[in-house]
Design an enzyme around this catalytic site. Structure first.
Site, PDB file in Angstrom:
ATOM      1  N   CYS A   1       0.417   3.494   3.082  1.00 26.78           N
ATOM      2  CA  CYS A   1       1.031   2.939   4.294  1.00 26.78           C
ATOM      3  C   CYS A   1       2.542   3.176   4.252  1.00 26.78           C
ATOM      4  CB  CYS A   1       0.730   1.451   4.418  1.00 26.78           C
ATOM      5  SG  CYS A   1      -0.921   1.069   5.046  1.00 26.78           S
TER       6      CYS A   1
ATOM      7  N   CYS B   1       0.864  -1.193   0.000  1.00 30.00           N
ATOM      8  CA  CYS B   1       0.000   0.000   0.000  1.00 30.00           C
ATOM      9  C   CYS B   1       0.903   1.247   0.000  1.00 30.00           C
ATOM     10  CB  CYS B   1      -0.916  -0.003   1.219  1.00 30.00           C
ATOM     11  SG  CYS B   1      -1.848   1.535   1.379  1.00 30.00           S
TER      12      CYS B   1
ATOM     13  N   HIS C   1      -4.388   1.733   8.352  1.00 31.64           N
ATOM     14  CA  HIS C   1      -4.945   1.398   7.045  1.00 31.64           C
ATOM     15  C   HIS C   1      -6.421   1.011   7.145  1.00 31.64           C
ATOM     16  CE1 HIS C   1      -4.892  -0.101   2.861  1.00 31.64           C
ATOM     17  NE2 HIS C   1      -5.886  -0.848   3.324  1.00 31.64           N
TER      18      HIS C   1
ATOM     19  N   HIS D   1      -8.482   8.110   1.615  1.00 36.48           N
ATOM     20  CA  HIS D   1      -7.854   9.438   1.590  1.00 36.48           C
ATOM     21  C   HIS D   1      -8.889  10.460   1.180  1.00 36.48           C
ATOM     22  CE1 HIS D   1      -7.254   7.377  -2.244  1.00 36.48           C
ATOM     23  NE2 HIS D   1      -7.311   8.548  -2.841  1.00 36.48           N
TER      24      HIS D   1
ATOM     25  N   HIS E   1      -9.114  14.049  -0.576  1.00 31.24           N
ATOM     26  CA  HIS E   1      -8.408  15.095  -1.320  1.00 31.24           C
ATOM     27  C   HIS E   1      -8.936  16.448  -0.835  1.00 31.24           C
ATOM     28  CE1 HIS E   1      -7.102  12.477  -4.841  1.00 31.24           C
ATOM     29  NE2 HIS E   1      -8.092  11.738  -4.369  1.00 31.24           N
TER      30      HIS E   1
ATOM     31  N   ASP F   1      -0.175  16.053  -2.717  1.00 28.87           N
ATOM     32  CA  ASP F   1      -0.340  15.055  -3.767  1.00 28.87           C
ATOM     33  C   ASP F   1       0.843  15.142  -4.730  1.00 28.87           C
ATOM     34  OD1 ASP F   1      -3.062  13.419  -4.986  1.00 28.87           O
ATOM     35  OD2 ASP F   1      -1.374  13.783  -6.352  1.00 28.87           O
TER      36      ASP F   1
ATOM     37  N   THR G   1      -7.911   5.075  -7.013  1.00 26.83           N
ATOM     38  CA  THR G   1      -6.759   4.337  -7.544  1.00 26.83           C
ATOM     39  C   THR G   1      -5.868   3.787  -6.431  1.00 26.83           C
ATOM     40  OG1 THR G   1      -5.453   6.369  -7.745  1.00 26.83           O
ATOM     41  CG2 THR G   1      -6.713   5.676  -9.688  1.00 26.83           C
TER      42      THR G   1
ATOM     43  N   HIS H   1      -6.474   2.966   0.033  1.00 25.49           N
ATOM     44  CA  HIS H   1      -6.232   3.357   1.430  1.00 25.49           C
ATOM     45  C   HIS H   1      -7.002   4.669   1.534  1.00 25.49           C
ATOM     46  CE1 HIS H   1      -3.199   4.099   4.923  1.00 25.49           C
ATOM     47  NE2 HIS H   1      -4.043   5.119   4.922  1.00 25.49           N
TER      48      HIS H   1
HETATM   49  P1  5GP Z   1      -7.450   8.454  -5.953  1.00 23.35           P
HETATM   50  O1  5GP Z   1      -7.478   8.430  -7.458  1.00 23.35           O
HETATM   51  O2  5GP Z   1      -7.252   7.083  -5.380  1.00 23.35           O
HETATM   52  O3  5GP Z   1      -8.625   9.174  -5.359  1.00 23.35           O
HETATM   53  O4  5GP Z   1      -6.215   9.352  -5.559  1.00 23.35           O
HETATM   54  C1  5GP Z   1      -4.929   8.871  -5.394  1.00 23.35           C
HETATM   55  C2  5GP Z   1      -4.025  10.083  -5.370  1.00 23.35           C
HETATM   56  O5  5GP Z   1      -2.771   9.690  -4.850  1.00 23.35           O
HETATM   57  C3  5GP Z   1      -3.773  10.700  -6.755  1.00 23.35           C
HETATM   58  O6  5GP Z   1      -4.174  12.066  -6.757  1.00 23.35           O
HETATM   59  C4  5GP Z   1      -2.265  10.536  -6.950  1.00 23.35           C
HETATM   60  O7  5GP Z   1      -1.674  11.626  -7.612  1.00 23.35           O
HETATM   61  C5  5GP Z   1      -1.766  10.406  -5.516  1.00 23.35           C
HETATM   62  N1  5GP Z   1      -0.547   9.622  -5.376  1.00 23.35           N
HETATM   63  C6  5GP Z   1      -0.256   8.429  -5.955  1.00 23.35           C
HETATM   64  N2  5GP Z   1       0.962   7.997  -5.574  1.00 23.35           N
HETATM   65  C7  5GP Z   1       1.447   8.932  -4.727  1.00 23.35           C
HETATM   66  C8  5GP Z   1       2.675   9.038  -3.988  1.00 23.35           C
HETATM   67  O8  5GP Z   1       3.565   8.196  -4.054  1.00 23.35           O
HETATM   68  N3  5GP Z   1       2.828  10.149  -3.217  1.00 23.35           N
HETATM   69  C9  5GP Z   1       1.864  11.122  -3.126  1.00 23.35           C
HETATM   70  N4  5GP Z   1       2.117  12.170  -2.343  1.00 23.35           N
HETATM   71  N5  5GP Z   1       0.692  11.047  -3.799  1.00 23.35           N
HETATM   72  C10 5GP Z   1       0.492   9.967  -4.581  1.00 23.35           C
HETATM   73 ZN    ZN Z   2      -2.526   1.534   3.493  1.00 25.31          ZN
END
Ligand code: 5GP
Ligand code: ZN
Length: 112
Positions: A8, A5, A47, A98, A100, A31, A93, A96
């Site tokens: 994590c 993850c 998690h 989150h 935004h 992000d 994507t 875990h």
């Molecule tokens: P989701 O699409 O799951 O709602 O958002 C996942 C977010 O995690 C995306 O905006 C992506 O840019 C961000 N993200 C993915 N990998 C990483 C990382 O390694 N570090 C950080 N800070 N953000 C990440």
């Molecule tokens: Zn996690």
């Protein structure tokens, strides 16, 4: 800690991140691919997959810090958006939970 993850790994310092806020339950980081001038992610330290599996206590804690994080990132006065993508069709994507927090410009609507 869930295996493989990304979030994590960020929480445990195995992947570097730009920290904005931290407390006993939550880490807030920038992000890596910002969709707006301000784009941070509120990550629970423990998690849980998504908003459906999260406890109401955790969600209450995370929401209770939104004003503080909006102040810290400079968007509290002009406004901002919270987004919780959930599941495949919701565009999640990283599995875990989150939240935004986006701001720093006029955000378009609808997002799809
Ligand atoms: P989701 O699409 O799951 O709602 O958002 C996942 C977010 O995690 C995306 O905006 C992506 O840019 C961000 N993200 C993915 N990998 C990483 C990382 O390694 N570090 C950080 N800070 N953000 C990440
Ligand atoms: Zn996690």
């Amino acid at each position: 800690m869930a295996e493989n993850c990304i979030f994590c790994k960020i929480i445990h310092g195995e992947i570097p991140s730009e920290k904005v806020y931290e407390d006993e339950k939550m880490l807030v980081v920038c992000d890596v691919a910002p969709a707006a001038p301000v784009h941070v992610l509120l990550l629970p330290k423990q998690h849980t997959d998504d908003v459906v599996t999260a406890s109401s206590e955790l969600l209450r804690h995370m929401m209770s810090k939104v004003k503080l994080i909006a102040e810290k990132t400079g968007v509290v006065e002009k406004g901002f958006r919270l987004v919780i993508n959930t599941g495949e069709e919701g565009g999640q994507t990283v599995k875990h939970l989150h939240i935004h927090l986006l701001g720093g410009k006029v955000l378009g609507w609808p997002p799809c």
